[in-house]
Design a protein around this motif. Sequence first.
Motif, short mmCIF file in Angstrom:
data_model
loop_
_atom_site.label_atom_id
_atom_site.label_comp_id
_atom_site.label_asym_id
_atom_site.label_seq_id
_atom_site.Cartn_x
_atom_site.Cartn_y
_atom_site.Cartn_z
N ASP A 7 0.89 -1.69 0.62
CA ASP A 7 0.04 -0.10 -0.09
C ASP A 7 0.82 1.40 -0.53
N ILE A 8 1.66 1.30 0.60
CA ILE A 8 2.76 2.54 0.80
C ILE A 8 3.37 2.60 -0.53
N PHE A 9 3.66 1.89 -1.09
CA PHE A 9 4.21 1.70 -2.30
C PHE A 9 3.38 2.63 -3.24
N ASN A 10 2.54 1.90 -3.51
CA ASN A 10 1.49 1.95 -4.56
C ASN A 10 1.12 3.78 -4.33
N ARG A 11 1.03 3.70 -2.75
CA ARG A 11 0.06 5.05 -2.60
C ARG A 11 1.67 6.56 -2.49
N ARG A 12 2.32 6.32 -2.49
CA ARG A 12 3.99 7.22 -3.10
C ARG A 12 3.90 7.24 -4.86
N HIS A 13 3.69 8.72 -4.79
CA HIS A 13 3.62 9.41 -5.76
C HIS A 13 4.16 10.90 -6.58
N ALA A 14 5.11 10.86 -7.37
CA ALA A 14 5.26 12.17 -8.07
C ALA A 14 4.57 13.54 -7.64
N CYS A 15 4.37 13.95 -6.15
CA CYS A 15 3.99 14.82 -6.37
C CYS A 15 4.09 16.41 -6.78
N HIS A 16 3.27 17.02 -8.24
CA HIS A 16 4.10 18.20 -8.60
C HIS A 16 3.41 19.84 -8.27
N LEU A 17 2.94 19.51 -7.21
CA LEU A 17 2.02 20.30 -6.59
C LEU A 17 1.76 20.41 -4.79
N PHE A 18 2.64 20.83 -4.22
CA PHE A 18 2.16 20.78 -2.69
C PHE A 18 1.26 21.56 -1.61
N ILE A 148 2.48 11.16 3.91
CA ILE A 148 3.35 12.69 3.82
C ILE A 148 3.91 12.23 2.10
N ASP A 149 3.88 12.96 0.85
CA ASP A 149 4.01 12.98 -0.39
C ASP A 149 5.18 13.54 -0.73
N SER A 150 5.76 13.49 -1.65
CA SER A 150 6.84 13.71 -2.04
C SER A 150 7.20 14.16 -3.39
N CYS A 151 7.80 14.29 -4.00
CA CYS A 151 8.15 14.38 -5.50
C CYS A 151 10.40 14.24 -5.81
N ALA A 152 10.98 12.89 -6.68
CA ALA A 152 12.07 13.22 -7.08
C ALA A 152 12.33 14.40 -7.70
N ILE A 153 13.39 15.33 -7.78
CA ILE A 153 13.72 15.93 -8.84
C ILE A 153 15.22 16.12 -8.80
N GLY A 154 15.08 15.45 -10.57
CA GLY A 154 16.74 15.12 -10.78
C GLY A 154 16.21 16.17 -11.60
N GLY A 155 15.78 17.20 -12.31
CA GLY A 155 15.86 18.06 -12.77
C GLY A 155 15.78 19.24 -12.18
N GLU A 189 -3.36 7.73 -12.03
CA GLU A 189 -3.35 5.46 -11.59
C GLU A 189 -1.45 5.47 -11.93
N LYS A 190 -1.49 4.43 -11.12
CA LYS A 190 0.20 4.22 -11.06
C LYS A 190 -0.12 3.52 -12.14
N GLN A 191 1.59 4.11 -13.12
CA GLN A 191 1.26 3.22 -14.64
C GLN A 191 2.90 2.99 -14.30
N ARG A 192 2.68 1.62 -14.58
CA ARG A 192 4.38 0.11 -14.32
C ARG A 192 4.45 -0.74 -15.21
#
Length: 202
Positions: A7-18, A148-155, A189-192
């Motif tokens: 559930d936790i892995f599914n819930r984590r997503h890249a949030c683009h606006l907080f 808590i939501d997050s976003c990894a930013i490599g850009g 929706e999770k795309q994998r």
Amino acid sequence: MKSKLLDIFNRRHACHLFQADRPLTAEDIDFILEAGRLSPSSFGLEPWKFVVLTSQHDKLALQHACFQQPQVGTASVVIVVLAKLAEMDPDSEYLRRLMSREYPGDALDAALKNYRAFHAATDVKAWSEHQCHIAAANMMTAAAGIDIDSCAIGGFDPAEVRRILGFDPVRRHPALILAFGYCAQAPGEKQRLPLDELVEYR
Ligand SMILES: Cc1cc2nc3c(=O)[nH]c(=O)nc-3n(C[C@H](O)[C@H](O)[C@H](O)COP(=O)(O)O)c2cc1C
């Protein structure tokens, strides 16, 4: 436990606006940092530093270095994961100190000799950076575990990040930027790819 973790892995997503007005508590930030600290690393060398930014001024400056990605400025907390470079040198005091934890006493000299050969044959910046990504993934998953939501930013522009944070490029390299907060948008929706496309049993 399995379904809870999934559930936790599914819930984590890249949030683009907080939600810019919903701060994390100091306890939450410590929890996320602790997940990074406990991450595994090659030779146990912990080749990361976590620079925590909470002021709006700093976050907006960093957003500029991230090609104006709005999740940086709206996040409650931004953690810049810096890869250690100079400390990985076989002659550094840091290297000796950390290696002696895994190779105490007489074992240290032989381990240092092996490490010296490894270091000479290794792209240290890439090696250190890859490990920072492991710590970053753990921090994002831990955050998702407490909603808590997050976003990894490599850009981002590494030179700009360096200018803003003021670190020595010989010693440090920005590996990844992590934005944390409460997302202002519903996740898509999770795309994998399915496992059978990714996995090969032999
Ligand atoms: C190393 C790395 C760099 C990324 N850089 C960015 C970025 O600069 N901006 C962004 O919006 N998302 C970034 N992402 C998020 C990915 O786009 C996102 O994780 C991917 O599309 C999968 O979506 P999900 O995380 O919502 O499941 C990055 C992710 C990783 C792992």
